[in-house]
Motif scaffolding. Structure first.
Motif, PDB file in Angstrom:
ATOM      1  N   LEU A 163       0.850  -1.187   0.000  1.00  0.00           N
ATOM      2  CA  LEU A 163       0.000   0.000   0.000  1.00  0.00           C
ATOM      3  C   LEU A 163       0.886   1.237   0.000  1.00  0.00           C
ATOM      4  N   GLY A 164       0.792   2.043  -1.053  1.00  0.00           N
ATOM      5  CA  GLY A 164       1.661   3.201  -1.181  1.00  0.00           C
ATOM      6  C   GLY A 164       1.020   4.494  -0.712  1.00  0.00           C
ATOM      7  N   HIS A 165       1.867   5.434  -0.298  1.00  0.00           N
ATOM      8  CA  HIS A 165       1.470   6.805   0.062  1.00  0.00           C
ATOM      9  C   HIS A 165       0.702   6.890   1.375  1.00  0.00           C
ATOM     10  N   LEU A 166       0.881   5.955   2.263  1.00  0.00           N
ATOM     11  CA  LEU A 166       0.182   6.042   3.538  1.00  0.00           C
ATOM     12  C   LEU A 166       0.630   7.250   4.354  1.00  0.00           C
ATOM     13  N   ASN A 167       1.830   7.772   4.071  1.00  0.00           N
ATOM     14  CA  ASN A 167       2.301   8.974   4.759  1.00  0.00           C
ATOM     15  C   ASN A 167       1.394  10.181   4.499  1.00  0.00           C
ATOM     16  N   ARG A 168       0.651  10.160   3.399  1.00  0.00           N
ATOM     17  CA  ARG A 168      -0.165  11.323   3.041  1.00  0.00           C
ATOM     18  C   ARG A 168      -1.495  11.365   3.791  1.00  0.00           C
ATOM     19  N   SER A 169      -1.787  10.320   4.515  1.00  0.00           N
ATOM     20  CA  SER A 169      -2.985  10.300   5.356  1.00  0.00           C
ATOM     21  C   SER A 169      -2.594   9.628   6.675  1.00  0.00           C
ATOM     22  N   PRO A 170      -2.053  10.392   7.620  1.00  0.00           N
ATOM     23  CA  PRO A 170      -1.495   9.799   8.839  1.00  0.00           C
ATOM     24  C   PRO A 170      -2.571   9.356   9.826  1.00  0.00           C
ATOM     25  N   ASP A 171      -3.407   8.451   9.383  1.00  0.00           N
ATOM     26  CA  ASP A 171      -4.491   7.908  10.198  1.00  0.00           C
ATOM     27  C   ASP A 171      -3.974   6.629  10.862  1.00  0.00           C
ATOM     28  N   SER A 172      -3.612   6.718  12.108  1.00  0.00           N
ATOM     29  CA  SER A 172      -2.962   5.592  12.774  1.00  0.00           C
ATOM     30  C   SER A 172      -3.874   4.374  12.867  1.00  0.00           C
ATOM     31  N   ALA A 173      -5.176   4.588  12.999  1.00  0.00           N
ATOM     32  CA  ALA A 173      -6.096   3.449  13.089  1.00  0.00           C
ATOM     33  C   ALA A 173      -6.077   2.649  11.789  1.00  0.00           C
ATOM     34  N   VAL A 174      -6.093   3.338  10.662  1.00  0.00           N
ATOM     35  CA  VAL A 174      -6.029   2.665   9.367  1.00  0.00           C
ATOM     36  C   VAL A 174      -4.687   1.969   9.192  1.00  0.00           C
ATOM     37  N   HIS A 175      -3.591   2.652   9.528  1.00  0.00           N
ATOM     38  CA  HIS A 175      -2.269   2.047   9.404  1.00  0.00           C
ATOM     39  C   HIS A 175      -2.193   0.740  10.184  1.00  0.00           C
ATOM     40  N   HIS A 176      -2.643   0.767  11.420  1.00  0.00           N
ATOM     41  CA  HIS A 176      -2.534  -0.418  12.267  1.00  0.00           C
ATOM     42  C   HIS A 176      -3.441  -1.534  11.766  1.00  0.00           C
ATOM     43  N   GLU A 177      -4.614  -1.191  11.289  1.00  0.00           N
ATOM     44  CA  GLU A 177      -5.510  -2.235  10.783  1.00  0.00           C
ATOM     45  C   GLU A 177      -4.942  -2.877   9.519  1.00  0.00           C
ATOM     46  N   THR A 222       3.953  14.464   6.126  1.00  0.00           N
ATOM     47  CA  THR A 222       4.873  13.375   5.802  1.00  0.00           C
ATOM     48  C   THR A 222       6.099  13.410   6.697  1.00  0.00           C
ATOM     49  N   ASP A 223       7.069  14.242   6.363  1.00  0.00           N
ATOM     50  CA  ASP A 223       8.374  14.172   7.005  1.00  0.00           C
ATOM     51  C   ASP A 223       8.311  14.406   8.512  1.00  0.00           C
ATOM     52  N   TRP A 224       7.612  15.431   8.925  1.00  0.00           N
ATOM     53  CA  TRP A 224       7.669  15.800  10.332  1.00  0.00           C
ATOM     54  C   TRP A 224       6.941  14.818  11.233  1.00  0.00           C
ATOM     55  N   GLU A 251       7.347   9.404  14.228  1.00  0.00           N
ATOM     56  CA  GLU A 251       6.404   8.949  15.253  1.00  0.00           C
ATOM     57  C   GLU A 251       5.435   7.905  14.700  1.00  0.00           C
ATOM     58  N   VAL A 252       5.052   8.054  13.417  1.00  0.00           N
ATOM     59  CA  VAL A 252       4.156   7.076  12.793  1.00  0.00           C
ATOM     60  C   VAL A 252       4.830   5.713  12.698  1.00  0.00           C
ATOM     61  N   LEU A 253       6.077   5.695  12.227  1.00  0.00           N
ATOM     62  CA  LEU A 253       6.803   4.431  12.105  1.00  0.00           C
ATOM     63  C   LEU A 253       7.083   3.824  13.472  1.00  0.00           C
ATOM     64  N   ALA A 254       7.449   4.668  14.442  1.00  0.00           N
ATOM     65  CA  ALA A 254       7.728   4.161  15.791  1.00  0.00           C
ATOM     66  C   ALA A 254       6.498   3.511  16.401  1.00  0.00           C
ATOM     67  N   ALA A 255       5.330   4.125  16.212  1.00  0.00           N
ATOM     68  CA  ALA A 255       4.102   3.557  16.766  1.00  0.00           C
ATOM     69  C   ALA A 255       3.791   2.201  16.144  1.00  0.00           C
ATOM     70  N   LEU A 256       3.997   2.081  14.838  1.00  0.00           N
ATOM     71  CA  LEU A 256       3.755   0.800  14.173  1.00  0.00           C
ATOM     72  C   LEU A 256       4.756  -0.251  14.631  1.00  0.00           C
ATOM     73  N   ALA A 257       6.011   0.133  14.761  1.00  0.00           N
ATOM     74  CA  ALA A 257       7.030  -0.819  15.222  1.00  0.00           C
ATOM     75  C   ALA A 257       6.752  -1.254  16.659  1.00  0.00           C
ATOM     76  N   ASP A 258       6.366  -0.313  17.507  1.00  0.00           N
ATOM     77  CA  ASP A 258       6.077  -0.643  18.903  1.00  0.00           C
ATOM     78  C   ASP A 258       4.891  -1.596  19.011  1.00  0.00           C
ATOM     79  N   ALA A 259       3.990  -1.534  18.037  1.00  0.00           N
ATOM     80  CA  ALA A 259       2.830  -2.428  18.036  1.00  0.00           C
ATOM     81  C   ALA A 259       3.158  -3.781  17.406  1.00  0.00           C
ATOM     82  N   GLY A 260       4.402  -3.974  16.987  1.00  0.00           N
ATOM     83  CA  GLY A 260       4.824  -5.262  16.436  1.00  0.00           C
ATOM     84  C   GLY A 260       4.797  -5.345  14.934  1.00  0.00           C
ATOM     85  N   TYR A 261       4.696  -4.199  14.246  1.00  0.00           N
ATOM     86  CA  TYR A 261       4.581  -4.205  12.787  1.00  0.00           C
ATOM     87  C   TYR A 261       5.808  -3.647  12.079  1.00  0.00           C
TER      88      TYR A 261
END
Length: 299
Positions: free
Chosen positions: A192-206, A226-228, A232-242
Motif C-alpha cells: 500500500l503506497g502513500h500512507l504517509n499522506r494520510s497519517p491515520d494511525s487506526a487505518v495504518h494499524h488495521e 509526511t516528514d515531520w 512517530e508514525v513508524l515508531a508507533a507501528l514498530a512498537d505495536a509489532g509491525y
C-alpha cells in the motif's frame, strides 16, 4: 524454497536486494503533469549513481503501462550502475490515459499484466516484477475495481506482488477488502503506497494487522503530513509489532522532487536517530526483500 525478485536483468535471490528504494520512478510521464516528464536518461543515471554511492542497491520503479517506463533504458542503467532495478506492469487512474488507450486495453488487462511479467514489456523481453494499480480518493471507483480485479487475476497466475497507489493515502482498507477479501490475494503480496499522506494511525494499524506492507514514500509538501510526523508514525507501528511491514521510497514523480538520493542522504539519518539503526536497516533491506518476492520460485 528460495524467494526471488524479478529485475530488469533477470531474477535475483530476494536476499541480494540490499538497501532498497521501495517506490520510485526513473522515468514517468502523464498528461496530468504536462511539461514535468521524467524522460531524461542522463538525469536518471545521475540519480541512480548517487543512490548507489550512498549505499543503495535496488530501486523499484512503479511506473505502469503507458506512462513512459522506458524498459530498455532501465536495463542500460542497471548494467551501468550495478543496481537492481524492478520494472512494473499495471495500470494507473483513468486520467493518465487517452480515451483510445482505455478503449483498447481495459478489456484485456489481466492478459497484458501476465504477459509483461512472464514474457516481457512489448518486444523488449524486459520482464516486470510487480503489478501497479491505483485507488481513488477515499473510495474505489469502477476503474479502480476493474484494474484491481485484473491485477488479482494476474497475481494468481504469476506470483507478482501488487503495488497500490492510494490517492492521498486513502481507501487502504477498501483496497484490502477487495484484493484480499473478495479476490483472494494474500495480504503479504500487497504493498500500500502513500500512507504517509494520510497519517491515520487506526487505518495504518488495521492494514498492518491484516498483513499488508505499508509504504511511506515521497518527501513532504506543505499540505502533506509526511516528514515531520513520519518518525512517530513508524515508531508507533514498530512498537505495536509491525516493524516487519514497513517500507520507504523516494517517489520521484516530477523533476524537482528530491527523490532517491534524498531517501538515504537526509531521511535515513533522521529516522536512525528516532528509531535506531537496526529498525531502519530492517525497513530498507529485510522488508523489501519479502515484499517484492514473487510467490513461488523464479522462472
Amino acid at each position: 524454497m528460495v524467494s526471488f525478485v524479478r529485475t530488469v536483468l533477470g531474477d535475483v535471490p530476494a536476499g541480494e536486494l540490499g538497501i532498497t528504494d521501495a517506490h520510485d520512478h526513473l522515468f514517468i510521464r502523464s498528461p496530468l503533469l504536462p511539461g514535468l516528464e521524467l524522460d531524461d536518461l542522463e538525469r536518471a543515471g545521475r540519480a541512480l549513481r548517487e543512490f548507489r554511492e550512498l549505499g543503495g542497491r535496488t530501486v523499484v520503479q512503479w511506473t505502469p503501462y503507458g506512462m513512459g517506463r522506458e524498459p530498455e533504458a532501465l536495463v542500460a542503467l542497471a548494467r551501468e550502475t550495478g543496481a537492481h532495478v524492478v520494472a512494473a506492469t499495471g495500470f494507473h487512474q483513468a486520467g493518465n490515459y487517452s480515451a483510445e488507450t482505455l478503449d483498447r486495453v481495459l478489456g484485456s488487462l489481466a492478459e497484458l499484466f501476465v504477459t509483461e511479467v512472464t514474457e516481457g514489456i512489448g518486444s523488449t523481453g524486459v520482464r516486470a516484477g510487480l503489478i501497479k494499480v491505483a485507488g481513488s480518493f477515499h473510495v474505489l471507483d469502477a476503474h479502480a475495481r476493474t484494474t484491481m480485479r485484473a491485477a488479482a487475476e494476474a497475481h494468481h497466475l504469476t506470483g507478482a506482488p501488487i503495488a497500490v497507489h492510494l490517492e492521498l493515502g486513502t481507501a487502504a482498507l477498501d483496497v484490502l477488502d477487495l484484493l484480499c477479501g473478495e479476490l483472494g490475494v494474500p495480504p503479504g503480496h500487497v504493498i500500500l503506497g502513500h500512507l504517509n499522506r494520510s497519517p491515520d494511525s487506526a487505518v495504518h494499524h488495521e492494514a498492518a494487522r491484516a498483513g499488508a506492507f505499508l509504504g511511506f514514500d515521497g518527501p513532504s509538501r506543505a499540505n502533506h503530513a509526511t516528514d515531520w510526523r513520519l518518525p512517530e508514525v513508524l515508531a508507533a507501528l514498530a512498537d505495536a509489532g509491525y516493524g516487519d511491514r514497513l517500507l520507504l521510497g523516494g517517489d520521484t514523480v516530477v523533476p524537482e522532487t528530491p527523490g532517491m538520493p534524498y531517501l538515504l542522504r537526509r531521511l535515513r539519518p533522521r529516522l536512525e536517530l528516532a528509531l535506531g539503526e537496526k529498525l531502519v536497516e530492517q525497513i530498507l533491506t529485510a522488508n523489501p526483500a519479502r515484499a517484492f518476492a514473487l510467490a513461488g520460485s523464479a522462472g
